[in-house]
Design a protein around this motif. Structure first.
Motif, mmCIF file in Angstrom:
data_model
loop_
_atom_site.group_PDB
_atom_site.id
_atom_site.type_symbol
_atom_site.label_atom_id
_atom_site.label_comp_id
_atom_site.label_asym_id
_atom_site.label_seq_id
_atom_site.Cartn_x
_atom_site.Cartn_y
_atom_site.Cartn_z
ATOM 1 N N LEU A 42 -9.081 8.550 3.210
ATOM 2 C CA LEU A 42 -7.696 8.953 3.485
ATOM 3 C C LEU A 42 -6.948 9.212 2.181
ATOM 4 O O LEU A 42 -6.191 10.185 2.064
ATOM 5 C CB LEU A 42 -6.987 7.880 4.316
ATOM 6 N N PHE A 43 -7.170 8.373 1.184
ATOM 7 C CA PHE A 43 -6.573 8.532 -0.138
ATOM 8 C C PHE A 43 -6.975 9.891 -0.729
ATOM 9 O O PHE A 43 -6.128 10.658 -1.190
ATOM 10 C CB PHE A 43 -7.052 7.378 -1.031
ATOM 11 N N SER A 98 -10.078 3.795 3.781
ATOM 12 C CA SER A 98 -8.968 3.908 2.827
ATOM 13 C C SER A 98 -9.263 4.942 1.746
ATOM 14 O O SER A 98 -8.392 5.739 1.388
ATOM 15 C CB SER A 98 -8.687 2.556 2.169
ATOM 16 N N SER A 135 -12.300 10.092 7.090
ATOM 17 C CA SER A 135 -11.466 8.897 7.282
ATOM 18 C C SER A 135 -11.354 8.557 8.765
ATOM 19 O O SER A 135 -11.351 7.383 9.138
ATOM 20 C CB SER A 135 -10.073 9.088 6.663
ATOM 21 N N LEU A 141 -7.535 -2.406 -1.869
ATOM 22 C CA LEU A 141 -6.945 -2.459 -0.532
ATOM 23 C C LEU A 141 -7.793 -3.295 0.420
ATOM 24 O O LEU A 141 -7.267 -3.963 1.300
ATOM 25 C CB LEU A 141 -6.816 -1.033 0.010
ATOM 26 N N GLU A 163 -5.263 12.854 1.030
ATOM 27 C CA GLU A 163 -3.861 13.033 0.624
ATOM 28 C C GLU A 163 -3.756 13.637 -0.776
ATOM 29 O O GLU A 163 -2.879 14.462 -1.040
ATOM 30 C CB GLU A 163 -3.124 11.696 0.694
ATOM 31 N N ASN A 195 0.851 -1.187 0.000
ATOM 32 C CA ASN A 195 0.000 0.000 0.000
ATOM 33 C C ASN A 195 0.891 1.243 0.000
ATOM 34 O O ASN A 195 1.435 1.618 1.021
ATOM 35 C CB ASN A 195 -0.915 0.005 1.224
ATOM 36 N N TYR A 196 1.011 1.864 -1.160
ATOM 37 C CA TYR A 196 1.808 3.088 -1.266
ATOM 38 C C TYR A 196 0.975 4.325 -0.981
ATOM 39 O O TYR A 196 1.508 5.419 -0.856
ATOM 40 C CB TYR A 196 2.452 3.190 -2.659
ATOM 41 N N GLY A 197 -0.333 4.152 -0.879
ATOM 42 C CA GLY A 197 -1.217 5.282 -0.625
ATOM 43 C C GLY A 197 -1.121 6.319 -1.725
ATOM 44 O O GLY A 197 -0.470 6.118 -2.752
ATOM 45 N N ALA A 198 -1.764 7.432 -1.512
ATOM 46 C CA ALA A 198 -1.727 8.511 -2.502
ATOM 47 C C ALA A 198 -0.316 9.079 -2.625
ATOM 48 O O ALA A 198 0.085 9.532 -3.688
ATOM 49 C CB ALA A 198 -2.712 9.606 -2.123
ATOM 50 N N LYS A 199 0.431 9.008 -1.547
ATOM 51 C CA LYS A 199 1.790 9.564 -1.564
ATOM 52 C C LYS A 199 2.677 8.883 -2.607
ATOM 53 O O LYS A 199 3.600 9.491 -3.128
ATOM 54 C CB LYS A 199 2.406 9.483 -0.170
ATOM 55 N N TYR A 229 -8.964 1.937 -5.819
ATOM 56 C CA TYR A 229 -7.891 1.841 -4.822
ATOM 57 C C TYR A 229 -8.434 1.229 -3.525
ATOM 58 O O TYR A 229 -7.849 0.305 -2.969
ATOM 59 C CB TYR A 229 -7.307 3.233 -4.570
#
Length: 192
Positions: free
Chosen positions: A112-113, A109, A148, A95, A116, A55-59, A91
């Protein structure tokens, strides 16, 4: 699927993560002198992230539109941000696969995505001196972050409810062990 297939898939996932890491490092090095090469590296990262379980997330994604903006390619950055916003549902679904409480985890998720992404958009638009847009994205980021956190709390409560029977059983077993130890000690003391 046989075990040998599972193992080879696990290694390919690690190799992909290593590629992502190497490309991100190269992008950082190139960003000093050649933003276009840095962007090429980050475009490859975008293609690789969906192939891994990490999970790289939005970052993991927002570096590309950030670098595009820094390279004077603001319109391309806006398109990439739009692509990110459009992938939020996918996404979160990806996840949540296999998660025992996905009805809470997926919306957590997703929110939070989105938070970001909007925060990254805020920064880019501020750099472009589009302050009203930047302020709007700041509000959206804060809104989605708060959402979130609501889902995070629901997830925490649901997880505690799910674990409660296990905690009770563990406590009962601990008490039995204590009773056995106390009994054993009292028998040993009587035999002295």
């Amino acid at each position: 699927m046989d075990l040998s297939m599972e193992i080879s898939l696990m290694f390919s996932r690690n190799e992909i993560d290593e590629q992502i890491s190497a490309l991100n490092k190269q992008a950082t090095q190139y960003s000093i002198n050649d933003l276009n090469k840095a962007i090429e590296c980050l475009e490859m990262v975008w293609k690789l992230i969906p192939q891994t379980n990490t999970n790289y997330g939005a970052k993991g994604y927002v570096r590309l539109p950030n670098f595009l903006q820094q390279a004077g390619r603001f319109n391309e950055a806006k398109i990439k941000f739009n692509d990110l916003l459009n992938m939020a549902d996918h996404y979160a679904e990806r996840l949540g696969q296999g998660h025992d409480l996905k009805e809470y985890y997926q919306p957590f998720s997703k929110e939070l995505f989105l938070s970001e992404i909007y925060d990254a958009m805020r920064i880019v638009y501020k750099r472009e001196k589009l302050i009203a847009d930047a302020d709007h994205f700041k509000k959206l980021s804060e809104f989605h972050y708060e959402e979130s956190q609501k889902y995070s709390e629901q997830l925490r409560i649901a997880r505690n409810k799910m674990l409660e029977p296990h905690r009770k059983r563990h406590e009962e077993m601990r008490k039995k062990r204590e009773q056995q130890i106390n009994f054993s000690c009292s028998v040993h003391d009587k035999n002295r």
